[in-house]
Design an enzyme around this catalytic site. Sequence first.
Site, mmCIF file in Angstrom:
data_model
loop_
_atom_site.group_PDB
_atom_site.id
_atom_site.type_symbol
_atom_site.label_atom_id
_atom_site.label_comp_id
_atom_site.label_asym_id
_atom_site.label_seq_id
_atom_site.Cartn_x
_atom_site.Cartn_y
_atom_site.Cartn_z
ATOM 1 N N LYS A 22 2.586 -11.822 -38.360
ATOM 2 C CA LYS A 22 3.037 -10.654 -37.584
ATOM 3 C C LYS A 22 1.997 -9.550 -37.629
ATOM 4 C CE LYS A 22 5.740 -7.637 -39.889
ATOM 5 N NZ LYS A 22 5.322 -6.235 -39.961
ATOM 6 N N ARG A 101 6.276 1.298 -36.157
ATOM 7 C CA ARG A 101 5.156 2.208 -36.426
ATOM 8 C C ARG A 101 3.832 1.666 -35.907
ATOM 9 N NH1 ARG A 101 6.340 5.992 -39.958
ATOM 10 N NH2 ARG A 101 4.137 6.336 -40.264
ATOM 11 N N PRO A 131 1.763 8.727 -43.302
ATOM 12 C CA PRO A 131 1.129 9.586 -42.297
ATOM 13 C C PRO A 131 0.150 8.804 -41.420
ATOM 14 C CG PRO A 131 0.172 9.968 -44.463
ATOM 15 C CD PRO A 131 1.305 8.994 -44.663
ATOM 16 N N VAL A 132 -0.323 9.433 -40.333
ATOM 17 C CA VAL A 132 -1.305 8.752 -39.461
ATOM 18 C C VAL A 132 -2.607 9.553 -39.379
ATOM 19 C CG1 VAL A 132 0.368 7.453 -38.080
ATOM 20 C CG2 VAL A 132 -0.254 9.785 -37.385
ATOM 21 N N ASP A 133 -2.800 10.453 -40.365
ATOM 22 C CA ASP A 133 -3.978 11.332 -40.336
ATOM 23 C C ASP A 133 -5.305 10.563 -40.279
ATOM 24 O OD1 ASP A 133 -3.111 10.544 -42.969
ATOM 25 O OD2 ASP A 133 -4.646 11.845 -43.813
ATOM 26 N N LEU A 134 -5.371 9.405 -40.959
ATOM 27 C CA LEU A 134 -6.639 8.658 -40.979
ATOM 28 C C LEU A 134 -6.967 8.106 -39.593
ATOM 29 C CD1 LEU A 134 -6.097 6.719 -44.331
ATOM 30 C CD2 LEU A 134 -7.492 8.761 -43.986
ATOM 31 N N ASP A 316 3.091 -6.122 -49.707
ATOM 32 C CA ASP A 316 4.111 -6.846 -48.939
ATOM 33 C C ASP A 316 4.695 -8.045 -49.697
ATOM 34 O OD1 ASP A 316 3.737 -5.061 -46.908
ATOM 35 O OD2 ASP A 316 2.518 -6.389 -45.665
ATOM 36 N N ILE A 338 0.551 1.423 -53.313
ATOM 37 C CA ILE A 338 0.226 1.663 -51.894
ATOM 38 C C ILE A 338 1.237 2.618 -51.244
ATOM 39 C CG2 ILE A 338 -0.237 0.585 -49.643
ATOM 40 C CD1 ILE A 338 -2.208 -0.394 -51.736
HETATM 41 N N1 EPU Z 1 -2.138 6.165 -45.008
HETATM 42 C C1 EPU Z 1 -2.435 7.498 -44.901
HETATM 43 N N2 EPU Z 1 -2.855 7.960 -43.696
HETATM 44 C C2 EPU Z 1 -2.983 7.154 -42.598
HETATM 45 C C3 EPU Z 1 -2.689 5.773 -42.732
HETATM 46 C C4 EPU Z 1 -2.261 5.303 -43.957
HETATM 47 O O1 EPU Z 1 -2.325 8.262 -45.858
HETATM 48 O O2 EPU Z 1 -3.369 7.637 -41.536
HETATM 49 C C5 EPU Z 1 -1.669 5.648 -46.317
HETATM 50 C C6 EPU Z 1 -0.292 5.016 -46.238
HETATM 51 O O3 EPU Z 1 0.730 5.979 -46.312
HETATM 52 C C7 EPU Z 1 -0.321 4.077 -47.419
HETATM 53 C C8 EPU Z 1 -1.775 3.617 -47.432
HETATM 54 O O4 EPU Z 1 -2.514 4.590 -46.690
HETATM 55 O O5 EPU Z 1 -0.065 4.807 -48.584
HETATM 56 C C9 EPU Z 1 -2.027 2.257 -46.843
HETATM 57 O O6 EPU Z 1 -1.384 2.149 -45.584
HETATM 58 P P1 EPU Z 1 -1.980 1.258 -44.427
HETATM 59 O O7 EPU Z 1 -2.474 2.170 -43.338
HETATM 60 O O8 EPU Z 1 -2.930 0.282 -44.974
HETATM 61 O O9 EPU Z 1 -0.697 0.519 -43.892
HETATM 62 P P2 EPU Z 1 -0.327 0.194 -42.401
HETATM 63 O O10 EPU Z 1 -1.540 -0.165 -41.625
HETATM 64 O O11 EPU Z 1 0.577 1.229 -41.879
HETATM 65 C C10 EPU Z 1 -0.076 -2.387 -42.772
HETATM 66 C C11 EPU Z 1 1.013 -3.393 -42.604
HETATM 67 C C12 EPU Z 1 2.088 -3.161 -43.655
HETATM 68 C C13 EPU Z 1 1.445 -3.288 -45.032
HETATM 69 C C14 EPU Z 1 0.271 -2.302 -45.166
HETATM 70 C C15 EPU Z 1 -0.484 -2.430 -46.468
HETATM 71 C C16 EPU Z 1 0.933 -3.807 -40.225
HETATM 72 C C17 EPU Z 1 1.603 -3.704 -38.905
HETATM 73 N N3 EPU Z 1 1.578 -3.269 -41.270
HETATM 74 O O12 EPU Z 1 0.543 -1.119 -42.591
HETATM 75 O O13 EPU Z 1 3.041 -4.187 -43.492
HETATM 76 O O14 EPU Z 1 2.384 -3.013 -46.032
HETATM 77 O O15 EPU Z 1 -0.659 -2.505 -44.076
HETATM 78 O O16 EPU Z 1 -0.979 -3.701 -46.619
HETATM 79 O O17 EPU Z 1 -0.126 -4.387 -40.347
HETATM 80 C C18 EPU Z 1 5.168 -5.202 -43.677
HETATM 81 O O18 EPU Z 1 4.711 -6.158 -43.024
HETATM 82 O O19 EPU Z 1 6.266 -5.263 -44.276
HETATM 83 C C19 EPU Z 1 4.385 -3.974 -43.767
HETATM 84 C C20 EPU Z 1 4.914 -2.806 -44.108
#
Ligand code: EPU
Length: 428
Positions: A22, A101, A131-134, A316, A338
Amino acid sequence: MKKLLIRGGKKLEGSVEIVGAKNAALPLMVSSILTSEKLTLTNIPHVSDIANMANLLISLGIAVEMDGSPQDFGSQGRVLKFDASKISNPVAPYELVRKMRASIFILGPLLARMGKAKVSLPGGCAIGTRPVDLHLKAMEKLGAKIELHGGYIEASVDGRLKGAEINFEKVSVGATENAMMAATLAEGETVLNNAACEPEIIDLANCLNAMGAKIFGAGTPRIIIHGVERLGSARHRIISDRIEAGTYAIAAGITGGKIRLIGPEMWIMTGFKEELEKAGIVLKQVSSNEIEVSREGAVINPVSISTHPYPGFPTDMQAQFMSLMAIANGASTIEETIFENRFMHVLELVRMGANIEAHGNISVVKGVKELSGAEVMATDLRASVSLVLAGLVANGETIINRLYHLERGYERLAEKLISCGADIKILY
Ligand code: EPU
């Protein structure tokens, strides 16, 4: 609302098809925005997040077509074709984004292809603030102007995005994918430092390169992208879902059974294979795309883990591993680094007789001889499946409410477990 009724105590034996990941499929689907030519993805999992993403892409004006029908779990039903030649509407409304998201992934590709995007801010989430700041900082680095108005991200760029050096202050899978997709069509070179290294990133880069992108170093913390003017068509097979594979490996281990995973190669278990083995679960690659999983001894050994970005132990898999540790022969600690709120399954497992104490982001799990069935509430995808795993081994009946969480990321979970001998009923 659908529920699962599980009568625990059956050793699972059989084979399970592991479908496409997924978390690879979602950004791959979004990459169709980057080209006016056709993108074909195969090995599509039938889970509701994929349907949600397809609906979002359709709302942008992208034609999405399945070879088979949604009830077809054969090879045809696993083929989705995308045609973004008539993309017209660069807006992702709140109704769609709040359901998923991963909608934020469209920000970079829309900016690269249309020069503008309006995407609802995703809002809160059960597992953390997320957050989505990154994502936003990366787009700004690539030359986009970003404004926040009325709960929406409004982004635009004059002409093409410009290649840049982006240093992520934190490793983020989604921000790496978003920036990588956007940079494929930027003018000049982009360097992503402190990039995420997950297999899903490599899969996305492979597909983008097949479309004509020039991405080097995906799977390492430094990704270099030479921007090109346009991308073309490609046909790409989505990698196997390592989290689905790991979940069924634990289903075999927790019940003391033996399950053959059809589809994956062993390398996708990187990050948790060793921990499963230390716990007493044996994993054997029996053919190029089949892994046999069984339990070695009578007991499960306690193993402490801490979640980290790839190649560390995946967040995960944390909830599922906690269910396994709940019946281990001793105590273990589980640290979540995480997401700040990813222990929602702890109290539900305690209601099933587990001895777990959460202290901040560390849970101390003292293995018990047996769990007992209870009615429990699923809170997010992985927490829900951890309750299913606990239910498989618990004494008596477990009822899992809020099945829709499971349906977001596990294709036909109940059916697959039943085919291995689990006693499960879907209640409507
Ligand atoms: N983060 C920030 N700012 C941002 C983006 C992320 O602070 O702009 C933080 C997050 O809050 C978190 C950390 O960075 O603390 C890592 O988050 P990441 O961005 O890597 O997660 P994601 O891309 O939102 C994907 C998976 C998640 C999985 C995480 C970590 C997808 C669609 N989702 O999420 O999958 O847990 O990476 O490996 O790829 C799941 O499948 O159950 C799931 C939640």
